[in-house]
Write an enzyme that holds these catalytic residues in place. Structure first.
Site, PDB file in Angstrom:
ATOM      1  N   ALA A   1       0.357  -6.954   5.139  1.00 16.27           N
ATOM      2  CA  ALA A   1      -0.101  -7.658   3.942  1.00 16.27           C
ATOM      3  C   ALA A   1      -0.019  -9.168   4.137  1.00 16.27           C
ATOM      4  O   ALA A   1      -0.943  -9.908   3.775  1.00 16.27           O
ATOM      5  CB  ALA A   1       0.725  -7.226   2.734  1.00 16.27           C
TER       6      ALA A   1
ATOM      7  N   ALA B   1       3.598  -1.581   4.452  1.00 19.57           N
ATOM      8  CA  ALA B   1       2.724  -2.542   5.147  1.00 19.57           C
ATOM      9  C   ALA B   1       2.955  -3.977   4.708  1.00 19.57           C
ATOM     10  O   ALA B   1       2.006  -4.753   4.572  1.00 19.57           O
ATOM     11  CB  ALA B   1       1.253  -2.151   4.978  1.00 19.57           C
TER      12      ALA B   1
ATOM     13  N   ASP C   1      -3.167  -1.619   9.487  1.00 27.36           N
ATOM     14  CA  ASP C   1      -3.098  -1.689   8.023  1.00 27.36           C
ATOM     15  C   ASP C   1      -3.642  -3.000   7.456  1.00 27.36           C
ATOM     16  O   ASP C   1      -3.808  -3.126   6.241  1.00 27.36           O
ATOM     17  CB  ASP C   1      -1.648  -1.519   7.546  1.00 27.36           C
TER      18      ASP C   1
ATOM     19  N   LYS D   1       0.831  -1.202   0.000  1.00 32.43           N
ATOM     20  CA  LYS D   1       0.000   0.000   0.000  1.00 32.43           C
ATOM     21  C   LYS D   1       0.862   1.247   0.000  1.00 32.43           C
ATOM     22  O   LYS D   1       2.016   1.258   0.448  1.00 32.43           O
ATOM     23  CB  LYS D   1      -0.942   0.013   1.207  1.00 32.43           C
TER      24      LYS D   1
ATOM     25  N   PRO E   1       9.061  -4.539   0.478  1.00 32.06           N
ATOM     26  CA  PRO E   1      10.220  -4.357   1.358  1.00 32.06           C
ATOM     27  C   PRO E   1       9.835  -4.420   2.834  1.00 32.06           C
ATOM     28  O   PRO E   1       8.770  -3.952   3.239  1.00 32.06           O
ATOM     29  CB  PRO E   1      10.750  -2.970   0.973  1.00 32.06           C
ATOM     30  N   VAL E   2      10.720  -4.998   3.629  1.00 35.02           N
ATOM     31  CA  VAL E   2      10.529  -5.089   5.067  1.00 35.02           C
ATOM     32  C   VAL E   2      10.887  -3.745   5.700  1.00 35.02           C
ATOM     33  O   VAL E   2      11.893  -3.127   5.340  1.00 35.02           O
ATOM     34  CB  VAL E   2      11.405  -6.216   5.660  1.00 35.02           C
ATOM     35  N   ALA E   3      10.053  -3.277   6.636  1.00 34.50           N
ATOM     36  CA  ALA E   3      10.262  -1.975   7.299  1.00 34.50           C
ATOM     37  C   ALA E   3      10.413  -0.868   6.264  1.00 34.50           C
ATOM     38  O   ALA E   3      11.213   0.053   6.419  1.00 34.50           O
ATOM     39  CB  ALA E   3      11.474  -2.025   8.223  1.00 34.50           C
ATOM     40  N   GLY E   4       9.603  -0.954   5.195  1.00 38.96           N
ATOM     41  CA  GLY E   4       9.700   0.019   4.116  1.00 38.96           C
ATOM     42  C   GLY E   4       8.557   0.999   4.061  1.00 38.96           C
ATOM     43  O   GLY E   4       8.482   1.814   3.140  1.00 38.96           O
ATOM     44  N   GLY E   5       7.623   0.931   5.017  1.00 38.40           N
ATOM     45  CA  GLY E   5       6.493   1.845   5.011  1.00 38.40           C
ATOM     46  C   GLY E   5       5.406   1.465   4.034  1.00 38.40           C
ATOM     47  O   GLY E   5       4.544   2.286   3.702  1.00 38.40           O
TER      48      GLY E   5
ATOM     49  N   GLY F   1       4.361  -6.509   6.418  1.00 35.80           N
ATOM     50  CA  GLY F   1       3.941  -7.449   7.454  1.00 35.80           C
ATOM     51  C   GLY F   1       2.439  -7.546   7.561  1.00 35.80           C
ATOM     52  O   GLY F   1       1.874  -8.643   7.716  1.00 35.80           O
TER      53      GLY F   1
END
Length: 310
Positions: free
Chosen positions: A116, A112, A148, A18, A106-110, A114
Site C-alpha cells: 500500500a 499488504a 499486491d 486489503k 499493521p506491519v507483516a499483518g497480511g 508495505g
C-alpha cells in the site's frame, strides 16, 4: 513583519489495506512463485503518505504509527524503491523526494501494508513530479515492486490472477462489515508459503470462485460468508497456533465467518451488519485473544490524492 517562507511542493495520498476474500494457491512454479487466483477487497483502514520535493538524488522516508520499528528506513523500503523506480524510468537526475508515512495498516499483518505504501508513493511522486502516467501504466510499475501493489492503486473489489497482479474489477453491491483482530506477533510471508509447500506440495486448485463472486454481486454477507477461502490459512495457523484461538473466539461471539488475512496473522471476521460488528468488536476487545481490534468496511477506493500544494 515576518517573512514568507517558500515551502517545497507537497502531495498527500491515502491508501487502503486489503483483504483476500478468496486466496487460491497453486503449486510452486519454476520461477519461484505460486500462481494465484484471488479476490481482493480494499477496506477502510488506511496509511497516509506525504511526498515533499527534495534535492536531486535525495530519496528518504520517515514513518510514524503502527509497527514502524519493524520497517526498513533505507533504500530497501518499498515506498523509497517505488519513488526511485519512477525517477529512473523517467531518466531525470533532477528528481528527489522526502516521504513521510503515517501507518495504521499493521506491519507483516497480511494486509499488504508495505505494498500500500509503495502504491501511495507511486501516485504521490507521479503528481509531485508532474509525470505523464496513466493509471494502467502506474499499475504496471506497481507490479514490478510486488504483486499486491497494483490492487492498492485500483482498490474496490477485484479478481487477481498470475501472481495476483493481473486484475479484473468485480461488481460488489453495498458494503460489508468486518472486525479485524490484530495479533501481537507477525508472520513472514515467505515462511508461510514454505510451510504451505510442505503441507500441500501439489498446491490447490485455481478455479475461479464463482459462488463468492455471485455473493458479492448481490451484496449478501451471509452468502459471502459461506464462500470465503484462504489456502494459506492452515500454514499460518500451523506456524502460529494462537490464531485458532482467535478464530474460535470470534465465531463463538457471533461472526458470520472468519478468515486469515493473506499470509496472516490478522484475522478478519465478517459480520451481518454494522450493529453486529460493533457488538463483536466490543466483545473481542474484552478478551485476551488479540492485541487490538478494529472495525472496517469494504469495498473502498484505492490510493487517492488528498492534497497537492505546489
Amino acid at each position: 513583519m515576518s517573512e514568507l517562507v517558500d515551502l517545497p511542493p507537497t502531495v498527500r495520498v491515502r491508501v487502503p489495506a486489503k483483504l483476500n476474500l478468496a486466496l487460491c494457491v497453486g503449486p510452486l512454479a519454476d520461477d519461484g512463485y505460486h500462481p494465484l487466483t484471488t479476490v481482493f477487497q480494499a477496506v477502510s483502514l488506511h496509511d497516509e503518505l506525504t511526498a515533499q520535493e527534495a534535492e536531486p538524488g535525495d530519496f528518504s522516508v520517515a514513518m510514524s504509527g503502527e509497527g514502524i520499528d519493524h520497517v526498513a528506513m533505507d533504500d530497501s523500503n518499498l515506498a523509497v524503491r517505488a519513488a526511485r523506480l519512477l525517477a529512473e524510468n523517467y531518466g531525470d537526475d533532477r528528481l528527489g523526494v522526502r516521504l513521510s508515512i503515517k501507518k495504521s495498516i499493521p506491519v507483516a499483518g497480511g494486509m499488504a501494508g508495505g505494498s500500500a505504501d509503495a502504491a501511495a508513493a507511486l501516485l504521490a511522486c507521479s503528481v509531485l513530479w508532474d509525470l505523464d502516467i496513466d493509471p494502467e501504466e502506474l499499475r504496471e510499475y506497481g507490479a514490478e515492486l510486488g504483486s499486491d501493489v497494483p490492487f492498492a492503486l485500483l482498490g474496490g473489489t477485484a479478481i487477481g490472477t498470475g501472481r495476483g497482479d493481473k486484475l479484473v474489477p468485480v461488481l460488489s453491491r453495498g458494503s460489508h462489515h468486518w472486525v479485524l483482530a490484530f495479533a501481537d506477533f507477525g508472520l513472514s510471508t515467505p515462511a508461510v508459503y514454505r510451510r504451505f509447500d510442505e503441507l500441500q506440495p501439489e498446491g490447490c486448485d485455481l478455479e475461479m470462485p464463482t459462488e463468492l463472486i455471485n455473493a458479492l454481486s448481490t451484496g449478501d454477507s451471509e452468502e459471502l460468508a459461506r464462500h470465503l477461502r484462504n489456502d494459506l490459512a492452515a500454514a499460518a495457523i500451523d506456524l502460529q497456533p494462537h490464531l485458532r484461538t482467535t478464530i474460535d473466539a470470534g465465531l463463538e461471539c457471533g461472526a458470520l465467518a472468519a478468515i486469515v488475512s493473506g499470509s496472516g496473522p490478522t484475522v478478519a471476521f465478517l459480520c451481518r451488519n454494522e450493529e453486529a460488528a460493533v457488538a463483536l468488536s466490543v466483545t473481542l476487545g474484552a478478551q485476551d485473544v488479540a492485541r487490538a481490534v478494529r472495525r472496517v468496511v469494504g469495498p473502498v477506493a484505492g490510493a487517492r490524492l488528498i492534497t497537492s500544494c505546489a
